[in-house]
Write a protein that holds these residues in place. Structure first.
Motif, PDB file in Angstrom:
ATOM      1  N   ASN A  95      36.833  50.505  44.880  1.00 17.72           N
ATOM      2  CA  ASN A  95      35.640  51.275  44.536  1.00 17.72           C
ATOM      3  C   ASN A  95      34.404  50.380  44.656  1.00 17.72           C
ATOM      4  O   ASN A  95      33.902  49.865  43.658  1.00 17.72           O
ATOM      5  CB  ASN A  95      35.775  51.826  43.106  1.00 17.72           C
ATOM      6  CG  ASN A  95      34.642  52.772  42.753  1.00 17.72           C
ATOM      7  OD1 ASN A  95      33.726  52.997  43.542  1.00 17.72           O
ATOM      8  ND2 ASN A  95      34.686  53.332  41.569  1.00 17.72           N
ATOM      9  N   PRO A  96      33.896  50.186  45.896  1.00 15.27           N
ATOM     10  CA  PRO A  96      32.815  49.218  46.141  1.00 15.27           C
ATOM     11  C   PRO A  96      31.550  49.473  45.316  1.00 15.27           C
ATOM     12  O   PRO A  96      30.810  48.543  45.021  1.00 15.27           O
ATOM     13  CB  PRO A  96      32.518  49.379  47.637  1.00 15.27           C
ATOM     14  CG  PRO A  96      33.670  50.107  48.208  1.00 15.27           C
ATOM     15  CD  PRO A  96      34.328  50.884  47.119  1.00 15.27           C
ATOM     16  N   LEU A  97      31.298  50.741  44.960  1.00 20.32           N
ATOM     17  CA  LEU A  97      30.102  51.070  44.169  1.00 20.32           C
ATOM     18  C   LEU A  97      30.078  50.282  42.863  1.00 20.32           C
ATOM     19  O   LEU A  97      29.018  49.893  42.359  1.00 20.32           O
ATOM     20  CB  LEU A  97      30.075  52.583  43.883  1.00 20.32           C
ATOM     21  CG  LEU A  97      28.765  53.165  43.357  1.00 20.32           C
ATOM     22  CD1 LEU A  97      27.667  53.046  44.403  1.00 20.32           C
ATOM     23  CD2 LEU A  97      28.939  54.614  42.942  1.00 20.32           C
ATOM     24  N   ARG A  98      31.257  50.002  42.324  1.00 25.09           N
ATOM     25  CA  ARG A  98      31.360  49.302  41.037  1.00 25.09           C
ATOM     26  C   ARG A  98      30.928  47.831  41.158  1.00 25.09           C
ATOM     27  O   ARG A  98      30.620  47.202  40.160  1.00 25.09           O
ATOM     28  CB  ARG A  98      32.808  49.369  40.508  1.00 25.09           C
ATOM     29  CG  ARG A  98      33.293  50.750  40.167  1.00 25.09           C
ATOM     30  CD  ARG A  98      32.830  51.210  38.789  1.00 25.09           C
ATOM     31  NE  ARG A  98      33.447  50.422  37.747  1.00 25.09           N
ATOM     32  CZ  ARG A  98      32.812  49.573  36.962  1.00 25.09           C
ATOM     33  NH1 ARG A  98      31.540  49.386  37.105  1.00 25.09           N
ATOM     34  NH2 ARG A  98      33.457  48.906  36.028  1.00 25.09           N
ATOM     35  N   VAL A  99      30.894  47.299  42.376  1.00 31.80           N
ATOM     36  CA  VAL A  99      30.435  45.914  42.571  1.00 31.80           C
ATOM     37  C   VAL A  99      28.978  45.795  42.100  1.00 31.80           C
ATOM     38  O   VAL A  99      28.584  44.799  41.493  1.00 31.80           O
ATOM     39  CB  VAL A  99      30.566  45.488  44.061  1.00 31.80           C
ATOM     40  CG1 VAL A  99      29.961  44.107  44.279  1.00 31.80           C
ATOM     41  CG2 VAL A  99      32.043  45.487  44.477  1.00 31.80           C
ATOM     42  N   LEU A 100      28.186  46.832  42.352  1.00 30.12           N
ATOM     43  CA  LEU A 100      26.763  46.819  41.977  1.00 30.12           C
ATOM     44  C   LEU A 100      26.573  46.773  40.458  1.00 30.12           C
ATOM     45  O   LEU A 100      25.505  46.418  39.972  1.00 30.12           O
ATOM     46  CB  LEU A 100      26.055  48.070  42.531  1.00 30.12           C
ATOM     47  CG  LEU A 100      26.087  48.256  44.055  1.00 30.12           C
ATOM     48  CD1 LEU A 100      25.403  49.554  44.444  1.00 30.12           C
ATOM     49  CD2 LEU A 100      25.416  47.078  44.753  1.00 30.12           C
TER      50      LEU A 100
ATOM     51  N   PRO B  18      22.884  47.570  50.267  1.00 32.77           N
ATOM     52  CA  PRO B  18      22.435  48.877  50.771  1.00 32.77           C
ATOM     53  C   PRO B  18      22.213  49.859  49.623  1.00 32.77           C
ATOM     54  O   PRO B  18      23.036  49.937  48.711  1.00 32.77           O
ATOM     55  CB  PRO B  18      23.600  49.340  51.659  1.00 32.77           C
ATOM     56  CG  PRO B  18      24.415  48.139  51.924  1.00 32.77           C
ATOM     57  CD  PRO B  18      24.201  47.193  50.800  1.00 32.77           C
ATOM     58  N   SER B  19      21.107  50.577  49.660  1.00 37.25           N
ATOM     59  CA  SER B  19      20.782  51.553  48.617  1.00 37.25           C
ATOM     60  C   SER B  19      21.419  52.902  48.947  1.00 37.25           C
ATOM     61  O   SER B  19      21.370  53.356  50.097  1.00 37.25           O
ATOM     62  CB  SER B  19      19.267  51.719  48.521  1.00 37.25           C
ATOM     63  OG  SER B  19      18.950  52.904  47.830  1.00 37.25           O
TER      64      SER B  19
ATOM     65  N   LEU C 176      28.558  49.343  51.928  1.00 35.87           N
ATOM     66  CA  LEU C 176      28.771  48.304  50.906  1.00 35.87           C
ATOM     67  C   LEU C 176      29.901  47.362  51.313  1.00 35.87           C
ATOM     68  O   LEU C 176      29.791  46.137  51.156  1.00 35.87           O
ATOM     69  CB  LEU C 176      29.100  48.961  49.546  1.00 35.87           C
ATOM     70  CG  LEU C 176      27.944  49.654  48.822  1.00 35.87           C
ATOM     71  CD1 LEU C 176      28.457  50.416  47.600  1.00 35.87           C
ATOM     72  CD2 LEU C 176      26.880  48.651  48.387  1.00 35.87           C
ATOM     73  N   VAL C 177      30.984  47.934  51.835  1.00 35.48           N
ATOM     74  CA  VAL C 177      32.117  47.113  52.289  1.00 35.48           C
ATOM     75  C   VAL C 177      31.639  46.147  53.375  1.00 35.48           C
ATOM     76  O   VAL C 177      31.915  44.941  53.322  1.00 35.48           O
ATOM     77  CB  VAL C 177      33.277  48.005  52.808  1.00 35.48           C
ATOM     78  CG1 VAL C 177      34.346  47.155  53.480  1.00 35.48           C
ATOM     79  CG2 VAL C 177      33.885  48.807  51.657  1.00 35.48           C
ATOM     80  N   ASP C 178      30.881  46.668  54.354  1.00 31.65           N
ATOM     81  CA  ASP C 178      30.373  45.826  55.453  1.00 31.65           C
ATOM     82  C   ASP C 178      29.431  44.742  54.916  1.00 31.65           C
ATOM     83  O   ASP C 178      29.423  43.607  55.404  1.00 31.65           O
ATOM     84  CB  ASP C 178      29.615  46.682  56.476  1.00 31.65           C
ATOM     85  CG  ASP C 178      30.547  47.677  57.184  1.00 31.65           C
ATOM     86  OD1 ASP C 178      31.783  47.482  57.102  1.00 31.65           O
ATOM     87  OD2 ASP C 178      30.043  48.649  57.776  1.00 31.65           O
TER      88      ASP C 178
END
Length: 426
Positions: free
Chosen positions: A206-211, A226-227, A184-186
């Motif tokens: 916390n990159p997951l929270r971007v989604l 990315p899933s 996710l960062v990439d």
């Protein structure tokens, strides 16, 4: 807000008046009954906790902790927060009272009560709202994930909801999440400047929270992010397959959504949401959500203990019932109303009403000195099933007249037998 001499409820709160409160009582009793059938026991935790509990338990990077908590210093200069959700408090109690040491595991708990978040009030989203939730602590069996989901679905269905959609995802274990986190960062770093301020911070913490962002959901990079399902290791994939197998065995329909993430930091493996498909329900369709949180007990000072749970808003549940035109089977009629004429009869009426209430019969009488006709009108407005008439003649004969308001049938009953007679009728 105080304006002139008028005092109103604070913004984002509501009064539940008679006529509405009965619906809440019915729904809450039904939820308690279903929890009991699944062998979950009630836990009641304080409405306020030390702020640190939510910083550690919910997560520093969450919107709840960063923007939405009601936090204040008490008179001892301690930072106190009105609870914004239920899980952290339940886990704190589980650790503090060493419930992990009880012989029967997992520990299966449910709660119901007010939560507080400083949000922009809108339909179905209040600053003080009531949450019902369950937590199962002490089992890493995928079957308990399916049980918790089943309880949530059963609760909605037993209250009459039909337009429901269960959405499922796996957030994987720590190893899977780390691989996904890097991907996710990439993925988002090249367009970091195009994301909202919150997401720019989330990308680091916390990159997951971007989604999960509401502002950036239409950004092209969101569509091909990315899933997590592509990054699940063998253990995580196997776990998710077993959860789905149990749901299939129970006949519970679901769809997998790889973009489903929960807004709290403590989730891993199973994550789910239940949504309303009802027409006219509103833009925010989520009714409830939950998932597995295997690290939370350790984070709050307890031993390594897996857990899973969910929470639902009672306000949103009632909105969904309204959207589907579900009428709750609430009987608002009064069992009986005593009409009396004269002072002596009024004294006796007070004693009769008292005796009936002690016997478990719902009874009422006039307290405004109304005439005979006025008392009958009141009985009518209260939809009394039976009206009991007491005057001088009835008193002299130690009788009372009992009128069935549905059929119009009337009979004389001995005062000494009245309670038994009404119990038989009702």
């Amino acid at each position: 807000m105080l304006g002139g001499n008028e005092v109103k409820a604070p913004r984002g709160t509501q009064d539940l008046l008679p006529g509405v409160s009965e619906k809440w009582q019915y729904v809450e009793e039904k939820l308690k009954e279903i929890s009991s059938n699944y062998h979950y026991k009630e836990i009641r935790t304080p409405i306020f906790e030390h702020t640190e509990l939510f910083q550690r338990g919910v997560g520093d990077t969450t919107d709840i902790v960063q923007k939405e908590m009601y936090t204040f210093l008490d008179k001892g200069d301690r930072s106190i927060t009105l609870r914004p959700e239920g899980t952290a408090s339940v886990v704190r109690s589980f650790v503090e009272h060493k419930l992990f040491g009880l012989p029967n595991q997992p520990t299966k708990l449910f709660y119901i009560g007010p939560m507080f978040r400083y949000e922009r009030p809108q339909q179905g989203r209040m600053r003080q709202f009531v949450q019902f939730g369950v937590e199962a602590l002490g089992s890493a069996d995928p079957a308990i994930d399916a049980e918790v989901i089943s309880l949530a679905m059963h609760a909605y269905q037993s209250l009459g909801l039909r337009s429901l959609k269960l959405v499922l995802n796996s957030l994987g274990d720590q190893e899977s999440r780390e691989s996904h986190r890097q991907a996710l960062v990439d993925h988002f770093t090249p367009v970091k400047d195009e994301l909202c301020d919150d997401c720019q911070q989330r990308l680091e913490k916390n990159p997951l929270r971007v989604l999960d962002c509401k502002k950036d959901r239409e950004h092209p990079k969101m569509q091909d992010a990315p899933s997590i399902l592509s990054y699940l290791n063998e253990v995580s994939r196997s776990y998710f397959d077993k959860v789905k197998a149990y749901l299939n065995a129970m006949g519970i329909d679901y769809e997998v959504d790889p973009n489903l993430v929960r807004g709290l930091d403590y989730y891993n493996h199973t994550a789910f949401e239940i949504m309303s498909d009802a027409e006219g329900f509103g833009a925010i369709t989520t009714l409830s959500g939950g998932g597995r949180y295997n690290g939370l007990v350790q984070d709050l000072g307890g031993p390594e203990t897996p857990g899973i749970g969910f929470a639902m808003s009672i306000e949103r549940l009632l909105m969904a019932l309204e959207a589907e035109n579900v009428a709750l089977p609430i009987d608002e009629r009064l069992d009986c109303y005593v009409v009396s004429l004269g002072e002596e009869a009024s004294l006796k009426a007070a004693a009769i009403v008292n005796d009936l209430r002690q016997a478990g019969i719902q009874a009422d009488k006039d307290y405004q000195g109304k005439k005979f006709k006025g008392q009958f009108k009141t009985a009518d407005r209260l939809a009394a099933k039976y009206v009991l008439v007491l005057g001088d003649d009835e008193l002299a004969n130690e009788q009372i007249s009992v009128k069935n308001m549905e059929t119009g049938d009337q009979e004389s009953v001995a005062l000494a037998n009245l309670t038994e007679h009404l119990q038989a009728l009702l």
